[in-house]
Design an enzyme around this catalytic site. Structure first.
Site, short mmCIF file in Angstrom:
data_model
loop_
_atom_site.label_atom_id
_atom_site.label_comp_id
_atom_site.label_asym_id
_atom_site.label_seq_id
_atom_site.Cartn_x
_atom_site.Cartn_y
_atom_site.Cartn_z
N GLU A 1 0.80 -1.22 0.00
CA GLU A 1 0.00 0.00 0.00
C GLU A 1 0.84 1.28 0.00
O GLU A 1 0.48 2.25 -0.66
CB GLU A 1 -0.94 0.01 1.21
CG GLU A 1 -2.08 -0.99 1.13
CD GLU A 1 -3.17 -0.53 0.18
OE1 GLU A 1 -3.15 0.63 -0.26
OE2 GLU A 1 -4.06 -1.35 -0.14
N ASP B 1 -2.50 7.97 -2.57
CA ASP B 1 -3.65 7.80 -3.46
C ASP B 1 -4.39 9.12 -3.67
O ASP B 1 -5.61 9.21 -3.45
CB ASP B 1 -4.60 6.73 -2.90
CG ASP B 1 -5.70 6.34 -3.88
OD1 ASP B 1 -5.51 6.54 -5.09
OD2 ASP B 1 -6.76 5.87 -3.41
#
Length: 237
Positions: A124, A137
């Site tokens: 991640e 993100d």
């Protein structure tokens, strides 16, 4: 990596020898019962910890094909698959070790293999390397485990135990959802399905063969499993 595996065993032995620390946390009667069970069953400190952290399946028994081409290109690797996942996990190890103590603590408390938490963190956020003030993100994901602020209210600092507890609880909820959805799957298949759901939701997990289709890179759970297995075997998580 043989020296790293040996180091893992040595650390486990040190923990086993340090029973006095465990004893201080238990009442005398409970400690005596624990000693009796340890002798009866041949338990060690590491084996009882392993039992606690396999309640959602054994990450080492989960099938994996590793990272796909899109994921492997992040590090400009000439290989794909499990070898690529292992290489990326190793690249992140020095950063991951900064959070090792709280990863292990959270994993043991939640009944999830710490190596799996490390695998998700590597995938991640590359152990925090891709974050900007804790965000990733396009400022939609928070922290090491990239909690989606569109679905959750982020808790704690981006690299805190509170954050890891939230991310791990979200993962556990997805594993439980997959258990309900596919009760005939093995524990390891349900575990892998929960990992995929952590990326794109439980409703999108449809089949074993196509578990990762639609996840980022079409390889999310397989890549995370492979990274996690590397951290378990070589990183002492």
């Amino acid at each position: 990596m043989k020296w790293m595996k040996r180091d893992c065993r040595e650390k486990g032995n040190k923990q086993y020898k340090s029973r006095s620390r465990v004893a201080r946390r238990l009442q005398k009667a409970d400690w005596l019962e624990y000693q009796q069970d340890t002798i009866k069953h041949g338990w060690t400190e590491s084996s009882t910890r392993q039992q606690r952290t396999m309640s959602y399946g054994d990450i080492m028994k989960a099938d994996t094909t590793g990272a796909g081409p899109e994921t492997s290109r992040q590090d400009k690797l000439s290989v794909t698959g499990v070898a690529a996942s292992h290489t990326m996990a190793q690249t992140d190890l020095s950063r991951m070790n900064q959070y090792k103590s709280i990863i292990i603590e959270v994993g043991n408390e939640k009944g999830i293999a710490p190596a799996l938490i490390a695998g998700i963190i590597s995938r991640e956020s590359r152990a925090g390397n891709t974050l900007n003030n804790g965000w990733g993100d396009k400022n939609n994901g928070w922290g090491l485990m990239q909690v989606d602020r569109g679905s959750h209210i982020p808790q704690g600092e981006w690299n805190s135990k509170e954050h890891l507890c939230q991310g791990t609880d979200i993962l556990i909820d997805f594993i439980k959802a997959i258990r309900r959805k596919f009760p005939d799957w093995t524990a390891e298949q349900q575990l892998k399905g929960g990992i995929a759901a952590y990326n794109f939701g439980a409703k999108n997990v449809q089949t074993l063969a196509g578990m990762d289709l639609g996840t980022l890179g079409d390889d999310y759970s397989s890549d995370v499993v492979a990274r996690s297995q590397w951290y378990k075997t070589n990183g002492c998580f």
